[in-house]
Design a protein around this motif. Sequence first.
Motif, short mmCIF file in Angstrom:
data_model
loop_
_atom_site.label_atom_id
_atom_site.label_comp_id
_atom_site.label_asym_id
_atom_site.label_seq_id
_atom_site.Cartn_x
_atom_site.Cartn_y
_atom_site.Cartn_z
N ASP A 299 0.86 -1.19 0.00
CA ASP A 299 0.00 0.00 0.00
C ASP A 299 0.89 1.24 0.00
O ASP A 299 1.56 1.53 1.00
CB ASP A 299 -0.90 -0.02 1.23
N PRO A 300 0.93 2.03 -1.08
CA PRO A 300 1.84 3.17 -1.14
C PRO A 300 1.56 4.25 -0.10
O PRO A 300 2.47 4.97 0.32
CB PRO A 300 1.66 3.71 -2.57
N LYS A 301 0.30 4.36 0.35
CA LYS A 301 -0.04 5.37 1.35
C LYS A 301 0.41 4.98 2.75
O LYS A 301 0.54 5.83 3.62
CB LYS A 301 -1.54 5.61 1.35
N ALA A 302 0.65 3.69 2.97
CA ALA A 302 1.02 3.21 4.31
C ALA A 302 2.49 3.42 4.61
O ALA A 302 2.89 3.44 5.78
CB ALA A 302 0.65 1.74 4.46
N MET A 303 3.32 3.52 3.58
CA MET A 303 4.75 3.79 3.73
C MET A 303 5.44 2.76 4.62
O MET A 303 6.12 3.09 5.59
CB MET A 303 4.99 5.20 4.27
N LEU A 304 5.26 1.48 4.28
CA LEU A 304 5.93 0.39 4.98
C LEU A 304 7.06 -0.16 4.13
O LEU A 304 7.02 -0.06 2.90
CB LEU A 304 4.96 -0.75 5.29
N PRO A 305 8.06 -0.77 4.75
CA PRO A 305 9.06 -1.51 3.97
C PRO A 305 8.43 -2.74 3.33
O PRO A 305 7.40 -3.24 3.81
CB PRO A 305 10.11 -1.89 5.02
N CYS A 306 9.04 -3.22 2.27
CA CYS A 306 8.56 -4.44 1.63
C CYS A 306 8.65 -5.60 2.62
O CYS A 306 9.61 -5.69 3.40
CB CYS A 306 9.39 -4.75 0.39
N ALA A 307 7.66 -6.49 2.59
CA ALA A 307 7.63 -7.61 3.53
C ALA A 307 6.91 -8.79 2.91
O ALA A 307 5.96 -8.62 2.14
CB ALA A 307 6.95 -7.20 4.84
N VAL A 308 7.36 -9.99 3.25
CA VAL A 308 6.72 -11.22 2.79
C VAL A 308 6.57 -12.16 3.98
O VAL A 308 7.27 -12.03 4.99
CB VAL A 308 7.52 -11.91 1.67
N LEU A 309 5.65 -13.10 3.84
CA LEU A 309 5.40 -14.09 4.90
C LEU A 309 5.99 -15.43 4.47
O LEU A 309 5.72 -15.92 3.38
CB LEU A 309 3.89 -14.21 5.12
N VAL A 310 6.80 -16.01 5.34
CA VAL A 310 7.44 -17.30 5.07
C VAL A 310 6.76 -18.37 5.91
O VAL A 310 6.66 -18.24 7.14
CB VAL A 310 8.95 -17.25 5.40
N ASP A 311 6.28 -19.40 5.27
CA ASP A 311 5.60 -20.49 5.97
C ASP A 311 6.60 -21.26 6.83
O ASP A 311 7.70 -21.61 6.38
CB ASP A 311 4.96 -21.43 4.96
N ALA A 312 6.22 -21.55 8.07
CA ALA A 312 7.13 -22.21 9.01
C ALA A 312 7.50 -23.62 8.54
O ALA A 312 8.68 -24.01 8.61
CB ALA A 312 6.50 -22.27 10.40
N CYS A 392 8.54 -23.13 20.40
CA CYS A 392 7.96 -22.18 19.45
C CYS A 392 6.85 -22.85 18.64
O CYS A 392 7.04 -23.93 18.09
CB CYS A 392 9.04 -21.64 18.52
N THR A 393 5.69 -22.20 18.54
CA THR A 393 4.56 -22.73 17.80
C THR A 393 4.16 -21.83 16.63
O THR A 393 3.08 -21.99 16.07
CB THR A 393 3.34 -22.93 18.72
N ALA A 394 5.03 -20.87 16.28
CA ALA A 394 4.72 -19.94 15.20
C ALA A 394 4.50 -20.68 13.89
O ALA A 394 5.24 -21.61 13.56
CB ALA A 394 5.84 -18.91 15.04
N LYS A 395 3.50 -20.26 13.14
CA LYS A 395 3.18 -20.90 11.86
C LYS A 395 3.82 -20.18 10.68
O LYS A 395 3.78 -20.67 9.55
CB LYS A 395 1.66 -20.95 11.67
N SER A 396 4.40 -19.01 10.93
CA SER A 396 5.03 -18.25 9.85
C SER A 396 6.02 -17.27 10.44
O SER A 396 6.07 -17.05 11.65
CB SER A 396 3.97 -17.50 9.03
N CYS A 397 6.80 -16.67 9.55
CA CYS A 397 7.79 -15.66 9.94
C CYS A 397 7.73 -14.53 8.93
O CYS A 397 7.58 -14.75 7.72
CB CYS A 397 9.19 -16.28 9.97
N ILE A 398 7.82 -13.30 9.39
CA ILE A 398 7.78 -12.12 8.52
C ILE A 398 9.21 -11.73 8.16
O ILE A 398 10.08 -11.63 9.04
CB ILE A 398 7.07 -10.95 9.22
N VAL A 399 9.47 -11.50 6.88
CA VAL A 399 10.78 -11.06 6.42
C VAL A 399 10.61 -9.70 5.74
O VAL A 399 9.82 -9.57 4.80
CB VAL A 399 11.41 -12.07 5.44
N GLN A 400 11.33 -8.70 6.21
CA GLN A 400 11.24 -7.33 5.71
C GLN A 400 12.59 -6.86 5.16
O GLN A 400 13.64 -7.30 5.63
CB GLN A 400 10.82 -6.35 6.81
N GLU A 401 12.52 -5.93 4.20
CA GLU A 401 13.74 -5.29 3.74
C GLU A 401 14.27 -4.37 4.83
O GLU A 401 13.53 -3.89 5.70
CB GLU A 401 13.49 -4.50 2.47
N TRP A 402 15.57 -4.09 4.80
CA TRP A 402 16.21 -3.22 5.78
C TRP A 402 15.85 -1.76 5.51
O TRP A 402 15.67 -1.34 4.36
CB TRP A 402 17.72 -3.39 5.74
#
Length: 555
Positions: A299-312, A392-402
């Motif tokens: 979302d360009p208005k949100a101004m977040l770094p790029c991020a993807v979800l990695v399945d555990a 740890c029971t997490a089902k995913s991990c978030i990976v973001q650009e620096w």
Amino acid sequence: GGSKCHCHGLTCTSMPCDSQGRHERSRSPSGKNSGALSRPLPRGCQVDFFHQADPEDWDALYLAPNGGPGTYSGYRFLQSHGWMKGTLAEDYDPDKFDIERNHTWPLLLPDPALRFVTREGLGKTQPGFASCMHEHSIREPMDSRPHLSLLLVRRISRRDAEPSRGWHGSVPEDKYMSSIIKHGLLENPVLAVEGSSLYNFEVHSLFVEDAAGLNRVCSDVPWIYSCLCGEHKTAFWMLWPVEWEDCGITELFGYMVSDVMFNAMSCFEKAGLFSGFPHPVDLYKRITSKLWAVSLASDPKAMLPCAVLVDAEAALENPERAASEALAALEVMRCKKLDVSGCRALSACNENGVTKGVAKLGYSWRAQDVVAFRGAAELAYHLYAMLDCSGCTAKSCIVQEWVDFDLEMRLFFLPPATWHPGQHLQPEHIEFNVWTVSEIAPVEIDKDGKRKGFTILSREDCLSRWSQDTLAMQSAEVQAVQISQHLLSWLLSDEKQSVPMIRLDFMVKRLGLGKVRVVFGEFCEMGAEVLAWEDGPSLAEQDPCDSRIDALPYH
């Protein structure tokens, strides 16, 4: 119960003592309230007294309920504050009351049917004993309901959840809850007012030992709800949801298995008990899961770094492939955003392709389970290490650009009860800080990839770092407020209840004279740290109580 000292062989309650044993003066109004003891009364006369058990006092006595599920193994439902029945143990003349002379205070005997117990003394109930009460804590009998019933869902342990962090912002701490009662209730003009009973609320505590105990609570929700007598009712959840197996984490640190906690919150809300702190269950889950970091990344208005979800499961089966695919997906997203905005990369090291970033788990607290990486090999290592960690029971991990940034800007918003998403909202306060261990390295990473150091900055400190570039500072504040409008509307568009406080964190980088880049970093729930904001703690403690009293839906 309450703060205790010994006067003439009796126990004085409801008035704290200073370090020399003298009673502090009451913060309550000095005038008489309706129902107060305004005329002489003989020994044996029936009265009401206001019982108080400070959450910080491990030995304080709580009222044990009559009936109910009995021993209710795994949790304890007890009352710490409220009006109760008793009789005068001696004659009392209000004209002779002197706050500095304890023997002039009313002497009270609780009704023998009332049974009291410490928070850990399950099954060891005892009758009340003679106590001299401040005149503001005793009244002639009244049948009126309290204005507010507050249920604190909390751990039993006396251990500090995070002693190195201080207690403001550490909601599982007894001291935090004690401050909520002091500022949010005892000093609240709606709940402690002249012209009615001075104290117009009751407080119950639901002590839970572990996830199994909180699960058992769900079947007893109707009974617990029936014990709350207030005209308004609310639950404050003083635990942190996490994706970890229950292995003593509730008692040690105030963490609670997220699925169990959210299920319990839903059970209470379905029964009619509003979650006033930190937030209603759906909103709290939305904030703490951190999945918004992925949903809003494009979302360009949100101004977040790029991020993807990695399945555990995929990361544990083949971490190298999962890391490579995550970096490739980040690069595709980054190129699309650069084409649209025409802006530079968010970090110099990623200008020719994403190689550096951050991996984080949802439901992580205080920068735990957040690690930096350089390259696919390091990312693969951290993905496997975090997700394969015992418990740890997490089902995913978030990976973001620096994101390169000079400082962090924290905006505190206090939406009024009549606020609607889409209406412009100014922050009540702005704080600045930097993650650092020296003046040389704005952000430093330890050997495990975690950020080190934390320093609070004043606005003047920030300007000094920016060569007194006031235009850049003004631009940063304007951009952050503007971006916040979009983010708040997105977050709260479906929320039916008012949200009294929320914090938004931004990463800020000066690019040149008068030029600055602002990137959104974090939604922070009610109860998050207020740092150097002098009025912050009182507002954070009183606003959730006020919001329940004046609860108005958005729609």
